[in-house]
Design an enzyme around this catalytic site. Structure first.
Site, PDB file in Angstrom:
ATOM      1  N   PHE A   1     -12.745  17.145  12.049  1.00 22.96           N
ATOM      2  CA  PHE A   1     -12.865  15.790  11.303  1.00 22.96           C
ATOM      3  C   PHE A   1     -12.235  14.881  12.912  1.00 22.96           C
ATOM      4  O   PHE A   1     -11.189  15.093  13.307  1.00 22.96           O
ATOM      5  CB  PHE A   1     -12.222  15.418  10.281  1.00 22.96           C
ATOM      6  CG  PHE A   1     -12.446  14.209   9.895  1.00 22.96           C
ATOM      7  CD1 PHE A   1     -13.678  13.747   9.359  1.00 22.96           C
ATOM      8  CD2 PHE A   1     -11.702  13.151  10.312  1.00 22.96           C
ATOM      9  CE1 PHE A   1     -13.698  12.553   8.737  1.00 22.96           C
ATOM     10  CE2 PHE A   1     -11.890  11.774   9.624  1.00 22.96           C
ATOM     11  CZ  PHE A   1     -13.110  11.579   9.015  1.00 22.96           C
TER      12      PHE A   1
ATOM     13  N   ASP B   1      -7.201  15.877  19.721  1.00 23.34           N
ATOM     14  CA  ASP B   1      -7.001  14.980  18.727  1.00 23.34           C
ATOM     15  C   ASP B   1      -5.991  15.182  17.709  1.00 23.34           C
ATOM     16  O   ASP B   1      -5.808  16.003  17.026  1.00 23.34           O
ATOM     17  CB  ASP B   1      -8.300  15.078  17.909  1.00 23.34           C
ATOM     18  CG  ASP B   1      -8.542  14.109  16.705  1.00 23.34           C
ATOM     19  OD1 ASP B   1      -7.412  13.402  16.303  1.00 23.34           O
ATOM     20  OD2 ASP B   1      -9.419  13.904  16.345  1.00 23.34           O
TER      21      ASP B   1
ATOM     22  N   LYS C   1      -2.636   7.215  12.899  1.00 16.86           N
ATOM     23  CA  LYS C   1      -1.669   7.327  11.829  1.00 16.86           C
ATOM     24  C   LYS C   1      -0.049   7.025  11.782  1.00 16.86           C
ATOM     25  O   LYS C   1      -0.080   5.747  11.776  1.00 16.86           O
ATOM     26  CB  LYS C   1      -1.972   8.698  11.165  1.00 16.86           C
ATOM     27  CG  LYS C   1      -3.349   8.925  10.803  1.00 16.86           C
ATOM     28  CD  LYS C   1      -3.627  10.441  10.027  1.00 16.86           C
ATOM     29  CE  LYS C   1      -5.138  10.397   9.724  1.00 16.86           C
ATOM     30  NZ  LYS C   1      -5.506  10.074   8.400  1.00 16.86           N
TER      31      LYS C   1
HETATM   32  C1  PLP Z   1      -7.825  14.472  13.078  1.00 11.04           C
HETATM   33  C2  PLP Z   1      -8.458  13.212  12.830  1.00 11.04           C
HETATM   34  N1  PLP Z   1      -9.146  12.397  13.841  1.00 11.04           N
HETATM   35  C3  PLP Z   1      -9.485  11.244  13.482  1.00 11.04           C
HETATM   36  C4  PLP Z   1      -9.285  10.512  12.296  1.00 11.04           C
HETATM   37  C5  PLP Z   1      -9.996   9.342  12.083  1.00 11.04           C
HETATM   38  O1  PLP Z   1      -8.611   8.317  11.884  1.00 11.04           O
HETATM   39  P1  PLP Z   1      -9.001   6.978  11.524  1.00 11.04           P
HETATM   40  O2  PLP Z   1      -9.220   6.995  10.175  1.00 11.04           O
HETATM   41  O3  PLP Z   1      -7.749   6.169  11.814  1.00 11.04           O
HETATM   42  O4  PLP Z   1     -10.170   6.315  11.951  1.00 11.04           O
HETATM   43  C6  PLP Z   1      -8.573  11.366  11.307  1.00 11.04           C
HETATM   44  C7  PLP Z   1      -8.257  10.793  10.082  1.00 11.04           C
HETATM   45  O5  PLP Z   1      -8.130  11.417   9.177  1.00 11.04           O
HETATM   46  C8  PLP Z   1      -8.016  12.639  11.917  1.00 11.04           C
HETATM   47  O6  PLP Z   1      -7.386  13.353  10.728  1.00 11.04           O
END
Ligand code: PLP
Length: 393
Positions: A129, A216, A245
């Protein structure tokens, strides 16, 4: 609960919180809930943390926004903190995780362009994700996230997670691979922790082929797995790291941190954002890092997280239907042999906030400030719920 005025993007639970304190949230009726979600891995310092509240109050009385047309004092301070803690070179500040990943994807594309590579490809993982913008949902390994949004952004090659051979094969098959984008632990995908040494093996492959390793850390970063950054468990340095986050403890913020060539590919006009790096978000980030360092919270997460996984393994050991308990730090997954989204409502009724991801995996993301007594309450509550759920279908 469906709203007449809000777009139907979330199946919201029928509860509205009015305030919080540490690991406790209070609803508008004054009822208390133990929070093991932390706003999806955001409020690691809990709710209404005095140091964060004070920093935000002070800052909002001075300046909230000026734009990136001018120097923002705390951008430099927070960038220095992140560089010191991550071992990287330069930071770009945005407003969310998806935006941080967009910056990373653009860095990969620009690197390819500088190197004269046409049609560059980024290796991404199954079950990953990376966000909901067009490029990040295209990178995401979940067809539910992508459905209805064709045409997707091109240039992603997908391989199974935690499989080094698959990465090698993908590179052998495609000379245009310029980067790998990978989560160190798959969060939304069900809390999957790869084998120790996975990221190290990816680092070696990237070095061999002059490919960017882009990690990520949006969910894992800023201490969640018991290190500042989860790649530090493998003692490597990536080329690009994305954060969001927990960096603002709830104030929207994102950061794309890069090293070496990747840190210098952007020039003026290549990338930008109006809000990114604004004084309020930067002050929040500085306060979060100060507070985490002062209280040594991350070492506690490493120790107590490992203990918590063991405790759950024991408390759920003899319950048929529990497939696996896994986790790293305060990122814990309990996979059941059946869909269990109903557990979230059952927990809510008992004053406990938990999350279920991928349909069959309970995900616990407690705030680092959760007390021992509250942690015990969490173990007892979840064990009781899982037992009830699996024995009274
Ligand atoms: C690993 C990862 N990357 C990207 C995102 C996307 O972040 P945002 O919701 O702040 O756009 C998330 C959100 O859960 C995530 O867990």
């Amino acid at each position: 609960m469906m709203s007449e005025t809000l777009m139907n993007t979330y199946a919201r639970l029928p509860v509205m919180f009015s305030h919080g304190e540490g690991a406790t949230l209070f609803d508008d009726q004054g009822r208390a809930y133990l929070d093991a979600v932390s706003g999806i891995a955001v409020c690691s310092l809990g709710h209404a943390h005095p140091a964060i509240a004070q920093a935000l109050c002070e800052q909002s009385k001075k300046l909230i926004h000026t734009s990136n047309l001018y120097i923002v004092e705390n951008q430099l301070k927070l960038a220095n903190d992140l560089i010191r803690l991550s071992g990287m070179d330069k930071v770009f500040f945005g407003n969310s995780g998806a935006e941080a990943n967009e910056a990373a994807i653009k860095i990969a594309r620009k690197t390819a362009s500088n190197r004269g590579i046409e049609n560059p490809a980024i290796i991404v993982m199954e079950n990953s994700f990376h966000g909901r913008t067009l490029a990040t949902l295209s990178a995401t390994g979940n067809t539910k996230v992508q459905e209805g949004f064709a045409p997707l952004v091109q240039g992603f090659v997908r391989v199974p997670y935690d499989n080094v051979e698959a990465v090698k094969n993908a590179i052998a098959a495609n000379p245009n691979v310029v980067a790998i984008l990978v989560e160190p632990v798959q969060g939304e995908g069900g809390v999957h922790v790869p084998k120790a040494g996975y990221l190290k093996a990816l680092r070696e492959i990237c070095d061999q082929h002059n490919i960017l390793l882009m990690i990520d850390e949006i969910q894992t970063g800023v201490g969640r797995t018991g290190k500042w950054f989860a790649y530090q468990h493998d003692a490597i340095l990536p080329d690009v790291v994305t954060l969001a986050k927990a960096l603002g403890n709830g104030v929207p913020i994102g950061a794309c941190i890069a090293r070496g060539e990747a840190a210098t590919v952007f020039g003026p006009g290549n990338h930008g954002t109006t809000f990114g790096g604004n004084p309020l978000a930067m002050r929040a980030g500085v306060a979060v890092i100060n507070t985490l360092e002062q209280h040594n919270y991350i070492d506690q997460v490493a120790q107590q997280g490992a203990a918590l996984v063991e405790t759950f393994k024991q408390s759920l050991a003899n319950i048929a239907g529990v497939v696996q308990v896994r986790g790293k730090g305060y990122m814990i997954g309990i996979q059941l042999d059946r869909p269990c989204a109903d557990l979230v409502k059952m927990a809510l009724a008992k004053g406990l906030l938990i999350n279920v991801t991928r349909g069959d995996t309970i995900r616990l993301l407690p705030p680092f400030v959760m007390s021992q007594a509250q942690t015990q309450q969490l173990v007892d509550g979840v064990t009781q719920l899982v037992t009830e759920f699996l024995t009274n279908p």
